[in-house]
Write a protein that holds these residues in place. Structure first.
Motif, mmCIF file in Angstrom:
data_model
loop_
_atom_site.group_PDB
_atom_site.id
_atom_site.type_symbol
_atom_site.label_atom_id
_atom_site.label_comp_id
_atom_site.label_asym_id
_atom_site.label_seq_id
_atom_site.Cartn_x
_atom_site.Cartn_y
_atom_site.Cartn_z
ATOM 1 N N UNK A 1 0.826 -1.214 0.000
ATOM 2 C CA UNK A 1 0.000 0.000 0.000
ATOM 3 C C UNK A 1 0.856 1.258 0.000
ATOM 4 N N UNK A 2 1.894 1.292 0.838
ATOM 5 C CA UNK A 2 2.750 2.479 0.919
ATOM 6 C C UNK A 2 3.564 2.678 -0.355
ATOM 7 N N UNK A 3 4.041 1.588 -0.944
ATOM 8 C CA UNK A 3 4.825 1.687 -2.184
ATOM 9 C C UNK A 3 3.937 2.176 -3.324
ATOM 10 N N UNK A 4 2.746 1.640 -3.423
ATOM 11 C CA UNK A 4 1.839 2.095 -4.486
ATOM 12 C C UNK A 4 1.467 3.566 -4.286
ATOM 13 N N UNK A 5 1.243 3.975 -3.043
ATOM 14 C CA UNK A 5 0.939 5.388 -2.772
ATOM 15 C C UNK A 5 2.120 6.272 -3.162
ATOM 16 N N UNK A 6 3.346 5.835 -2.837
ATOM 17 C CA UNK A 6 4.536 6.611 -3.206
ATOM 18 C C UNK A 6 4.675 6.691 -4.720
ATOM 19 N N UNK A 7 4.395 5.604 -5.422
ATOM 20 C CA UNK A 7 4.441 5.629 -6.891
ATOM 21 C C UNK A 7 3.472 6.685 -7.417
ATOM 22 N N UNK A 8 2.279 6.706 -6.903
ATOM 23 C CA UNK A 8 1.271 7.663 -7.372
ATOM 24 C C UNK A 8 1.714 9.093 -7.081
ATOM 25 N N UNK A 9 2.276 9.320 -5.898
ATOM 26 C CA UNK A 9 2.768 10.666 -5.547
ATOM 27 C C UNK A 9 3.894 11.109 -6.479
ATOM 28 N N UNK A 10 4.705 10.164 -6.910
ATOM 29 C CA UNK A 10 5.850 10.472 -7.773
ATOM 30 C C UNK A 10 5.498 10.431 -9.259
ATOM 31 N N UNK A 11 4.252 10.098 -9.570
ATOM 32 C CA UNK A 11 3.840 10.012 -10.967
ATOM 33 C C UNK A 11 4.381 8.787 -11.679
ATOM 34 N N UNK A 12 4.602 7.710 -10.933
ATOM 35 C CA UNK A 12 5.150 6.471 -11.488
ATOM 36 C C UNK A 12 4.004 5.484 -11.720
ATOM 37 N N UNK A 13 3.940 4.922 -12.911
ATOM 38 C CA UNK A 13 2.939 3.912 -13.252
ATOM 39 C C UNK A 13 3.327 2.595 -12.595
ATOM 40 N N UNK A 14 2.505 2.123 -11.671
ATOM 41 C CA UNK A 14 2.796 0.880 -10.955
ATOM 42 C C UNK A 14 1.954 -0.290 -11.466
ATOM 43 N N UNK A 15 1.329 -0.144 -12.632
ATOM 44 C CA UNK A 15 0.428 -1.172 -13.136
ATOM 45 C C UNK A 15 1.144 -2.460 -13.546
ATOM 46 N N UNK A 16 2.445 -2.411 -13.769
ATOM 47 C CA UNK A 16 3.197 -3.611 -14.153
ATOM 48 C C UNK A 16 3.896 -4.254 -12.951
#
Length: 142
Positions: free
Chosen positions: A70-85
């Motif tokens: 959850x925290x890693x996905x939230x950080x990805x979203x904050x940084x504008x990183x696509x975490x879908x893969x």
């Protein structure tokens, strides 16, 4: 990405208030060497997971902590990183890796439990899955 993480390390571990991660030089190496579409896997999860996502890898992260996902996905979203893969396998690597459907890997990072015998077990399960020319990285195993 490494520069952004270094400038403001996100709280990904503990209760969400701790930052543990690869050395900055190792994260930078990942950023320079991981290419879009590479099949990658890491035992452990954190800033390296964000770098794998930012580089467009088809990535699997093994962690026993659902809150880390959850925290890693939230950080990805904050940084504008696509975490879908990025796919997370929840559980200890010595329990998750033996039952995992194996696909050839371009790069594996052993950075989960650091004490004997866990890094060796991770290596045991992951090394045969590496493609010819693939790389297996091990971080601070004791």
């Amino acid at each position: 990405m490494t520069a952004a993480l270094r400038a403001a390390p996100p709280g990904l571990h503990g209760a969400g208030d701790e930052y543990w991660g690869l050395a900055w030089a190792a994260l930078d190496w990942l950023e320079r060497n991981v290419e879009p579409g590479m099949a990658t896997l890491e035992t452990g999860a954190g800033s390296s997971t964000i770098v794998f996502a930012a580089r467009g890898a088809e990535h699997v992260a093994v962690t026993p902590e659902a809150a880390e996902e959850e925290r890693i996905r939230a950080a990805c979203h904050e940084l504008g990183v696509d975490d879908s893969r990025v796919r997370f396998l929840l559980g200890s690597s010595h329990e998750v890796l033996p039952g995992r459907a194996t696909e050839p890997l371009d790069l594996a990072l052993v950075d989960g439990a650091h004490g004997f015998p866990y890094p060796i077990l991770d290596w045991w399960y992951l090394a045969p899955q590496l493609r010819v020319g693939g790389r297996l990285l091990v971080d601070d195993a004791y």
